[in-house]
Design a protein around this motif. Structure first.
Motif, PDB file in Angstrom:
ATOM      1  N   GLU A   1       5.776  -2.615   3.084  1.00 60.94           N
ATOM      2  CA  GLU A   1       5.375  -2.071   4.385  1.00 60.94           C
ATOM      3  C   GLU A   1       5.058  -0.583   4.313  1.00 60.94           C
ATOM      4  N   THR A   2       5.690   0.125   3.404  1.00 58.63           N
ATOM      5  CA  THR A   2       5.429   1.567   3.280  1.00 58.63           C
ATOM      6  C   THR A   2       4.264   1.871   2.349  1.00 58.63           C
ATOM      7  N   GLY A   3       3.664   0.826   1.768  1.00 56.38           N
ATOM      8  CA  GLY A   3       2.498   1.027   0.928  1.00 56.38           C
ATOM      9  C   GLY A   3       2.807   1.524  -0.467  1.00 56.38           C
ATOM     10  N   ARG A   4       4.077   1.468  -0.871  1.00 49.67           N
ATOM     11  CA  ARG A   4       4.427   1.901  -2.227  1.00 49.67           C
ATOM     12  C   ARG A   4       4.197   0.795  -3.255  1.00 49.67           C
ATOM     13  N   LEU A   5       3.942  -0.421  -2.740  1.00 52.85           N
ATOM     14  CA  LEU A   5       3.810  -1.577  -3.625  1.00 52.85           C
ATOM     15  C   LEU A   5       2.980  -2.631  -2.915  1.00 52.85           C
ATOM     16  N   ARG A   6       2.279  -3.432  -3.688  1.00 50.48           N
ATOM     17  CA  ARG A   6       1.589  -4.585  -3.098  1.00 50.48           C
ATOM     18  C   ARG A   6       1.813  -5.792  -3.982  1.00 50.48           C
ATOM     19  N   MET A   7       1.797  -6.971  -3.377  1.00 51.88           N
ATOM     20  CA  MET A   7       2.007  -8.203  -4.128  1.00 51.88           C
ATOM     21  C   MET A   7       0.787  -8.514  -4.974  1.00 51.88           C
TER      22      MET A   7
END
Length: 443
Positions: A409-415
């Motif tokens: 949700e914070t944009g530090r990671l994506r699936m």
């Protein structure tokens, strides 16, 4: 249980007459005295602590809370100069354990033990096993046991002292022979690593060889609650979580069958919970686990930062014990050290999520940090190893995993990719379970 878990051993070892309110005051007094002995021994005989404690004037300590004035010991301190921690001559050391740090180029940690130090470890495990095993019962220890004073060897000695019959087949390399051994010995207790024990249970289910087992002790890795539920459903056993690490002397804390927290190895260890910034936290608040060894002669450790997260429970346990306990280890900070806090995601976050999926036996996770990825956001790829009927495409809802949800949700990671392959019971699955980090195209 007829008596509070481990209290007889704690009272005997620490010289406490009973577990009443007066007994708790005596308990605190004994721990304070042991801390002062440890600090004095370390400052007089360890090169590291001679230096790090040289500016500490208020010793002996007057109260347990005064520990907050002492500096921390960090894992890197041991890596950089392990012999500096020795508080005896090296000729008095009977066992040296070398711990390699997976995925980094850091120097290994070397941990030193005397025979007396190891004897205290055996004494702790003997007290544990006496409470959950009857004389003559068999226990299978699926941990390394070939080396003297290895974890499996120490537990074997403790089980013999508890008048039970230990068998130490070691790490499971082939699940067929392991299942045969369970069937032929009819043990009352299994001890092993969480994923290995789950895989053994699933194998026995597939081959129709499941047995009723009274107790299982899971150790040497994070223990996800969904995995515990599955093992209990398959075996009809009571699963107990053990928390420990080589640095503190293997044994640290373990659940009793009431499972209201982990009972601490109080005679030999002093536990604190701190805010990561440093201040100690009161009972009930979550923070980093910090441990000081007591009565440890060869290599005392003072305020050792474990990187693990938990909290102290000070209300009496349902088993009747009034002594402080440790809540379950909620996550392990040290597993995300390589991320430099960019994702704040640990393997434990994924364990709690993925082992709740039917048929999942193990998985690997890798964060790919590619310079040409979408907006430069690191990608989490997961490979699931499972039993049929797992489909080749599987959707993961990150909602039950706060660590993963926050990172997404914070944009530090994506699936990224989620792939599935059949679990191979011929494989060993004994490598350290942690998130891997790959960087491609980075400068």
């Amino acid at each position: 249980m007829n008596t509070p878990f481990l209290d007889t051993w704690i009272n005997r070892t620490m010289g406490i007459p009973h577990s009443s309110t007066a007994g708790l005051e005596a308990f605190k007094s004994r721990q304070l005295a042991a801390l002062n002995r440890t600090i004095t021994h370390a400052r007089e005989h360890s090169r590291f602590y001679k230096q790090s404690l040289s500016g500490i004037k208020d010793v002996p300590l007057r109260a347990l809370k005064d520990m907050a004035a002492l500096p921390f010991t960090r894992p890197a301190d041991i890596q950089e100069n392990p012999k500096g921690f020795l508080a005896l001559s090296q000729g008095e050391i009977s066992r040296i354990v070398t711990l390699n740090t997976s995925g980094t180029t850091a120097a290994p940690k070397r941990i030193f033990f005397t025979d007396e130090d190891l004897g205290r470890v055996v004494d702790f495990f003997t007290a544990v096993l006496t409470t959950i095993m009857n004389p003559g019962e068999t226990g299978l220890i699926f941990l390394p046991g070939d080396t003297r004073a290895s974890a499996g060897d120490l537990i074997r000695t403790a089980m013999q002292a508890a008048q039970a019959r230990p068998k130490v087949p070691g790490i499971i390399r082939d699940f067929g022979p392991a299942a045969d051994l369970v069937r032929s010995t009819r043990p009352s207790l299994l001890i092993g690593m969480p994923v290995q024990i789950l895989a053994l249970c699933e194998y026995m289910k597939l081959t129709g060889t499941l047995s009723d087992i009274a107790h299982v002790i899971l150790t040497a890795d994070y223990v996800p609650a969904p995995l515990v539920d599955r093992v209990e459903d398959l075996l009809g056993a009571t699963v107990l979580n053990h928390y420990g690490m080589t640095e503190i002397g293997f044994g640290g804390a373990i659940q009793c069958p009431a499972r209201e927290g982990l009972h601490l190895r109080h005679p030999d260890l002093f536990f604190e919970i701190i805010d990561p910034a440093g201040p100690p936290l009161p009972a009930g608040q979550w923070g980093e686990v910090v441990i000081t060894t007591l009565n440890r002669k060869g290599m005392p450790l003072i305020r050792y930062r474990t990187g693990d997260v938990s909290r102290i429970l000070d209300a009496p346990c349902a088993c009747g014990s009034p002594f402080p306990r440790l809540d379950r280890i909620r996550n392990r900070q040290r597993l995300n050290a390589d991320t430099a806090n960019r994702q704040n995601l640990t393997m434990a976050d994924l364990d709690d999520l993925l082992f709740s999926l039917p048929g999942v036996v193990d998985f690997t996770a890798c964060i790919q940090n590619k310079i040409d990825s979408e907006q430069g956001i690191p990608t989490l790829d997961i490979e699931i190893m499972g039993l049929e009927p797992l489909t080749q495409r599987i959707q993961i809802d990150p909602g039950p995993s706060p660590g993963l949800t926050m990172a997404l949700e914070t944009g530090r990671l994506r699936m990224g990719r989620i792939t599935v392959r059949a679990f191979d019971f011929r494989n060993t699955y004994v490598t350290k379970r942690q998130i891997q980090f790959n960087s491609h195209g980075l400068t």
